[in-house]
Enzyme design. Structure first.
Site, short mmCIF file in Angstrom:
data_model
loop_
_atom_site.label_atom_id
_atom_site.label_comp_id
_atom_site.label_asym_id
_atom_site.label_seq_id
_atom_site.Cartn_x
_atom_site.Cartn_y
_atom_site.Cartn_z
N TYR A 1 51.19 45.32 21.61
CA TYR A 1 50.10 45.00 20.67
C TYR A 1 48.95 45.53 20.71
CZ TYR A 1 53.54 41.19 19.43
OH TYR A 1 54.81 40.63 19.31
N ARG B 1 34.82 16.12 43.67
CA ARG B 1 35.99 15.93 42.76
C ARG B 1 36.27 14.53 43.06
NH1 ARG B 1 39.96 20.91 43.70
NH2 ARG B 1 40.57 19.43 45.50
N LYS C 1 52.91 20.14 46.39
CA LYS C 1 52.50 19.71 45.15
C LYS C 1 52.94 20.78 44.01
CE LYS C 1 47.67 21.15 45.64
NZ LYS C 1 46.33 20.81 45.52
N MET D 1 54.71 37.88 25.07
CA MET D 1 55.36 36.52 25.61
C MET D 1 56.50 36.74 26.29
SD MET D 1 56.49 33.31 23.19
CE MET D 1 55.03 32.96 22.41
#
Length: 386
Positions: free
Chosen positions: A279, A149, A47, A327
């Site tokens: 940053y 779940r 998956k 990013m």
């Protein structure tokens, strides 16, 4: 200047972002687990694009190594495996409320069902298909034994098993399995879940449903709780060579990490003491130093929480991400090391090769190794080796 190969042609430039997937490691890991859990079968769980490694490529390697089933979350993932020519049994177990099951029936995909409503939807699909072609749905009954779940809770078991038996008798479905999922909280909790599964199997038998395959354990249970292996184990994180445990490494378990993520140094600059980086100026150099820029960032799945903490390897020497991961890029302060534009930067791979591990990145990002590999973005080129 362009790189030139030995016969005078221009050599291919190394990719800016690369994930090297060792399918030989995948095969090794499947074989190692098979040797431990036999005679239980092994389902290779592919998956989420094979936990970021590539579902089709990993599936083929796993089948080559002796896995007999493939497991995915949803039907689109299962159909992609069929489209790639994989005709082994495939189980998909997570479905939206409006899921359509036509292709699952036509292409012999086992559907994990968690409710009578899903069984009725599958029966309606079979009835519609039988107007033109003979059709039988393959289903596996998913029950909740304590994880809370997906899966039918205990109060629903009687109705689920009764409806499944009815549909088997009418020839609309064949129940190929019954399964649940461990919480991996403790051996005691897992054994309690195993007891509830045995109770469910007995209730199903009384209702007239006798599935040939019963499965409960994923990698953690398969490795450490032999009684949970049953008919089959679902091999997920272990197939990719990563440990599901906090107290054991991949090497401790005889597994080999299959993924190595790397980039290239694209800029090198010498800066004075006290120079701020990225940053927010969360990092400043403590002395005159060299900063190496790498074109990988959180858009590529590199966790921003690894800022100022996560390790990288350049030229076989360890450094730390310095300043905030952006990013598309991050910086490593390499101090006085000799680093040049074009040098390879390994974020994580197999520690036996001297690389940082996915576990180290997970610790730096306050997460788990599953997430580190699964989140590796599509902008990162995958290359397969064996």
């Amino acid at each position: 200047m362009s790189a030139v190969d030995e016969v005078g042609g221009v050599a291919e430039a190394p990719p800016l972002r690369l994930a090297v997937i060792d399918l030989g490691a995948v095969r090794h890991n499947v074989q190692a687990v098979r040797a431990l859990v036999g005679p239980a079968e092994v389902m290779a769980v592919v998956k989420a694009n094979g936990y970021g490694h590539g579902a089709v490529q990993v599936a083929r390697a796993a089948i080559d190594a002796g896995a007999t089933w493939l497991g995915v979350a949803d039907l689109d993932e299962a159909l992609a495996l069929r489209d790639a020519g994989l005709d082994v049994p495939v189980l998909a177990w997570l479905h939206g409320p409006q899921a359509g099951f036509t292709q699952a029936v036509l292409r012999s995909i086992d559907v994990g069902v968690s409710s009578v409503r899903q069984l009725d939807a599958i029966a309606a699909t079979v009835a519609e298909l039988r107007r033109e072609v003979g059709a039988v749905a393959r289903v596996q009954l998913k029950i909740d034994t304590g994880l809370g779940r997906n899966g039918a809770c205990e109060a629903e078991w009687s109705a689920l098993f009764g409806r499944a038996a009815e549909l088997e008798r009418s020839g609309e479905v064949v129940v190929t399995g019954l399964f649940s999922h461990l919480s991996n909280t403790s051996d005691e909790e897992d054994r309690a879940q195993l007891a509830r599964l045995h109770s469910a199997v007995e209730q199903a038998r009384v209702a007239g449903v006798v599935p040939p395959i019963i499965h409960l354990a994923s990698t953690a249970g398969a490795l450490r709780l032999p009684e949970t292996r049953l008919s089959m184990v679902r091999l997920g994180i272990g197939m990719y060579g990563l440990s599901p445990f906090d107290d054991a490494t991949s090497a401790d378990l005889g597994l080999r990490p299959a993924m190595r993520v790397e980039g290239r140094v694209i800029s090198v600059k010498r800066v004075p003491t006290g120079s701020a980086v990225s940053y927010g100026y969360t990092y400043r150099t403590s002395a005159e130093s060299t900063l190496a820029l790498v074109a990988l960032g959180y858009a590529d799945g590199i966790p921003r929480l690894g800022s100022n903490r996560a390790p990288v390897s350049i030229g076989g020497e360890r450094f730390r991400v310095s300043g905030r991961i952006a990013m598309d890029q991050f910086v490593a302060d390499v101090h006085d090391a000799s680093v040049a534009v074009g040098d390879r930067v390994v974020l994580f791979g197999d520690p036996r090769d001297g690389h940082p591990s996915a576990e180290e990145w997970a610790e730096a990002a306050e997460t788990i190794n599953y997430e580190i590999v699964t989140r590796v973005g599509q902008r990162i080129e995958r290359r397969y080796v064996s």
